[in-house]
Design a protein around this motif. Sequence first.
Motif, PDB file in Angstrom:
ATOM      1  N   LEU A  13      41.056  18.502 -13.625  1.00 42.68           N
ATOM      2  CA  LEU A  13      39.669  18.283 -13.242  1.00 42.68           C
ATOM      3  C   LEU A  13      39.380  18.908 -11.886  1.00 42.68           C
ATOM      4  CD1 LEU A  13      36.888  16.882 -13.710  1.00 42.68           C
ATOM      5  CD2 LEU A  13      37.860  14.895 -12.535  1.00 42.68           C
ATOM      6  N   PHE A  14      40.323  18.774 -10.951  1.00 39.01           N
ATOM      7  CA  PHE A  14      40.107  19.268  -9.594  1.00 39.01           C
ATOM      8  C   PHE A  14      40.696  20.656  -9.349  1.00 39.01           C
ATOM      9  CE2 PHE A  14      39.990  14.573  -8.955  1.00 39.01           C
ATOM     10  CZ  PHE A  14      38.631  14.517  -8.701  1.00 39.01           C
ATOM     11  N   ALA A  15      41.378  21.235 -10.295  1.00 37.18           N
ATOM     12  CA  ALA A  15      41.969  22.573 -10.127  1.00 37.18           C
ATOM     13  C   ALA A  15      40.925  23.658  -9.854  1.00 37.18           C
ATOM     14  CB  ALA A  15      42.822  22.928 -11.341  1.00 37.18           C
ATOM     15  N   PRO A  16      39.765  23.666 -10.523  1.00 43.12           N
ATOM     16  CA  PRO A  16      38.785  24.707 -10.189  1.00 43.12           C
ATOM     17  C   PRO A  16      38.311  24.641  -8.739  1.00 43.12           C
ATOM     18  CG  PRO A  16      38.234  23.727 -12.293  1.00 43.12           C
ATOM     19  CD  PRO A  16      39.336  22.904 -11.712  1.00 43.12           C
ATOM     20  N   ALA A  21      38.479  27.462  -3.795  1.00 43.90           N
ATOM     21  CA  ALA A  21      38.620  27.388  -2.338  1.00 43.90           C
ATOM     22  C   ALA A  21      39.679  28.370  -1.847  1.00 43.90           C
ATOM     23  CB  ALA A  21      38.969  25.966  -1.910  1.00 43.90           C
ATOM     24  N   ALA A  22      40.779  28.500  -2.578  1.00 46.64           N
ATOM     25  CA  ALA A  22      41.829  29.449  -2.190  1.00 46.64           C
ATOM     26  C   ALA A  22      41.328  30.885  -2.293  1.00 46.64           C
ATOM     27  CB  ALA A  22      43.064  29.251  -3.071  1.00 46.64           C
ATOM     28  N   LEU A  23      40.634  31.210  -3.376  1.00 47.87           N
ATOM     29  CA  LEU A  23      40.113  32.568  -3.537  1.00 47.87           C
ATOM     30  C   LEU A  23      39.080  32.915  -2.464  1.00 47.87           C
ATOM     31  CD1 LEU A  23      39.726  32.797  -7.407  1.00 47.87           C
ATOM     32  CD2 LEU A  23      41.418  33.946  -5.977  1.00 47.87           C
ATOM     33  N   LEU A  24      38.220  31.972  -2.155  1.00 47.45           N
ATOM     34  CA  LEU A  24      37.208  32.225  -1.137  1.00 47.45           C
ATOM     35  C   LEU A  24      37.835  32.337   0.253  1.00 47.45           C
ATOM     36  CD1 LEU A  24      34.225  32.697  -0.671  1.00 47.45           C
ATOM     37  CD2 LEU A  24      33.922  30.248  -0.474  1.00 47.45           C
ATOM     38  N   ALA A  25      38.855  31.528   0.526  1.00 47.09           N
ATOM     39  CA  ALA A  25      39.539  31.629   1.819  1.00 47.09           C
ATOM     40  C   ALA A  25      40.229  32.987   1.957  1.00 47.09           C
ATOM     41  CB  ALA A  25      40.551  30.496   1.965  1.00 47.09           C
ATOM     42  N   LEU A  26      40.852  33.457   0.889  1.00 50.64           N
ATOM     43  CA  LEU A  26      41.468  34.786   0.928  1.00 50.64           C
ATOM     44  C   LEU A  26      40.430  35.878   1.116  1.00 50.64           C
ATOM     45  CD1 LEU A  26      44.194  34.530  -1.842  1.00 50.64           C
ATOM     46  CD2 LEU A  26      44.549  34.829   0.600  1.00 50.64           C
ATOM     47  N   ALA A  27      39.285  35.742   0.464  1.00 50.98           N
ATOM     48  CA  ALA A  27      38.220  36.735   0.617  1.00 50.98           C
ATOM     49  C   ALA A  27      37.684  36.736   2.047  1.00 50.98           C
ATOM     50  CB  ALA A  27      37.088  36.447  -0.372  1.00 50.98           C
ATOM     51  N   ARG A  42      45.067  28.102   5.780  1.00 50.52           N
ATOM     52  CA  ARG A  42      45.205  26.750   5.226  1.00 50.52           C
ATOM     53  C   ARG A  42      44.034  25.855   5.630  1.00 50.52           C
ATOM     54  NH1 ARG A  42      50.887  24.246   5.987  1.00 50.52           N
ATOM     55  NH2 ARG A  42      50.054  22.923   4.354  1.00 50.52           N
ATOM     56  N   ARG A  43      43.475  26.080   6.809  1.00 54.26           N
ATOM     57  CA  ARG A  43      42.320  25.280   7.235  1.00 54.26           C
ATOM     58  C   ARG A  43      41.095  25.611   6.385  1.00 54.26           C
ATOM     59  NH1 ARG A  43      39.618  25.258  13.222  1.00 54.26           N
ATOM     60  NH2 ARG A  43      38.256  23.490  12.866  1.00 54.26           N
ATOM     61  N   LEU A  44      40.860  26.900   6.157  1.00 58.15           N
ATOM     62  CA  LEU A  44      39.757  27.305   5.285  1.00 58.15           C
ATOM     63  C   LEU A  44      39.944  26.751   3.879  1.00 58.15           C
ATOM     64  CD1 LEU A  44      39.309  31.023   6.345  1.00 58.15           C
ATOM     65  CD2 LEU A  44      37.620  29.219   6.593  1.00 58.15           C
ATOM     66  N   TRP A  45      41.156  26.870   3.365  1.00 58.67           N
ATOM     67  CA  TRP A  45      41.458  26.402   2.015  1.00 58.67           C
ATOM     68  C   TRP A  45      41.317  24.889   1.917  1.00 58.67           C
ATOM     69  CZ3 TRP A  45      46.436  24.199   0.290  1.00 58.67           C
ATOM     70  CH2 TRP A  45      46.462  23.989  -1.093  1.00 58.67           C
ATOM     71  N   GLY A  46      41.819  24.172   2.904  1.00 60.69           N
ATOM     72  CA  GLY A  46      41.771  22.714   2.874  1.00 60.69           C
ATOM     73  C   GLY A  46      40.351  22.161   2.898  1.00 60.69           C
ATOM     74  N   GLY A  51      35.687  19.919   0.047  1.00 62.76           N
ATOM     75  CA  GLY A  51      34.269  20.034  -0.314  1.00 62.76           C
ATOM     76  C   GLY A  51      34.067  20.184  -1.811  1.00 62.76           C
ATOM     77  N   GLY A  52      34.927  20.974  -2.459  1.00 66.04           N
ATOM     78  CA  GLY A  52      34.847  21.133  -3.906  1.00 66.04           C
ATOM     79  C   GLY A  52      35.190  19.859  -4.656  1.00 66.04           C
ATOM     80  N   THR A  53      36.150  19.104  -4.142  1.00 66.39           N
ATOM     81  CA  THR A  53      36.507  17.832  -4.763  1.00 66.39           C
ATOM     82  C   THR A  53      35.347  16.841  -4.673  1.00 66.39           C
ATOM     83  OG1 THR A  53      38.843  18.181  -4.255  1.00 66.39           O
ATOM     84  CG2 THR A  53      38.149  15.915  -4.670  1.00 66.39           C
ATOM     85  N   VAL A  54      34.730  16.759  -3.506  1.00 65.90           N
ATOM     86  CA  VAL A  54      33.569  15.876  -3.338  1.00 65.90           C
ATOM     87  C   VAL A  54      32.431  16.315  -4.257  1.00 65.90           C
ATOM     88  CG1 VAL A  54      31.798  15.139  -1.680  1.00 65.90           C
ATOM     89  CG2 VAL A  54      34.206  15.171  -1.013  1.00 65.90           C
ATOM     90  N   ALA A  55      32.222  17.616  -4.360  1.00 62.75           N
ATOM     91  CA  ALA A  55      31.162  18.128  -5.231  1.00 62.75           C
ATOM     92  C   ALA A  55      31.455  17.824  -6.700  1.00 62.75           C
ATOM     93  CB  ALA A  55      30.997  19.629  -5.028  1.00 62.75           C
ATOM     94  N   THR A  56      32.709  17.903  -7.114  1.00 58.94           N
ATOM     95  CA  THR A  56      33.072  17.571  -8.494  1.00 58.94           C
ATOM     96  C   THR A  56      32.806  16.095  -8.785  1.00 58.94           C
ATOM     97  OG1 THR A  56      34.736  19.315  -8.535  1.00 58.94           O
ATOM     98  CG2 THR A  56      34.960  17.563 -10.158  1.00 58.94           C
ATOM     99  N   ILE A  57      33.170  15.236  -7.863  1.00 60.95           N
ATOM    100  CA  ILE A  57      32.918  13.802  -8.036  1.00 60.95           C
ATOM    101  C   ILE A  57      31.420  13.523  -8.058  1.00 60.95           C
ATOM    102  CG2 ILE A  57      33.205  11.540  -6.938  1.00 60.95           C
ATOM    103  CD1 ILE A  57      35.962  12.580  -5.953  1.00 60.95           C
ATOM    104  N   ALA A  58      30.661  14.195  -7.178  1.00 59.59           N
ATOM    105  CA  ALA A  58      29.204  14.014  -7.165  1.00 59.59           C
ATOM    106  C   ALA A  58      28.578  14.503  -8.463  1.00 59.59           C
ATOM    107  CB  ALA A  58      28.597  14.754  -5.975  1.00 59.59           C
TER     108      ALA A  58
END
Length: 91
Positions: A13-16, A21-27, A42-46, A51-58
Amino acid sequence: MSPLDAFWHLANLFAPAWGLAALLALAIKGLWWREAKSLAWRRLWGWGGVGGTVATIAALALLGRDGHMAGYALLLLGVALPQWYLLSFRR
């Protein structure tokens, strides 16, 4: 459902959120390397993953299930906003 099945269900559920987040941090580190020089990958990714986890729950709370296009839009917004904030205001 066994505990292992429940774990994998939640992980998928939370993998996307964490993958995006990892792809965007690398970009960000690759394309805006001068601006992001002081930010750790790691700070960008974290922060993007949180934020993505909170958005998924919302999205689950607001829409009732996973898989709506509005939920994916909220996921993208939830991942991008913390990384944009870090890049723009937290050097």
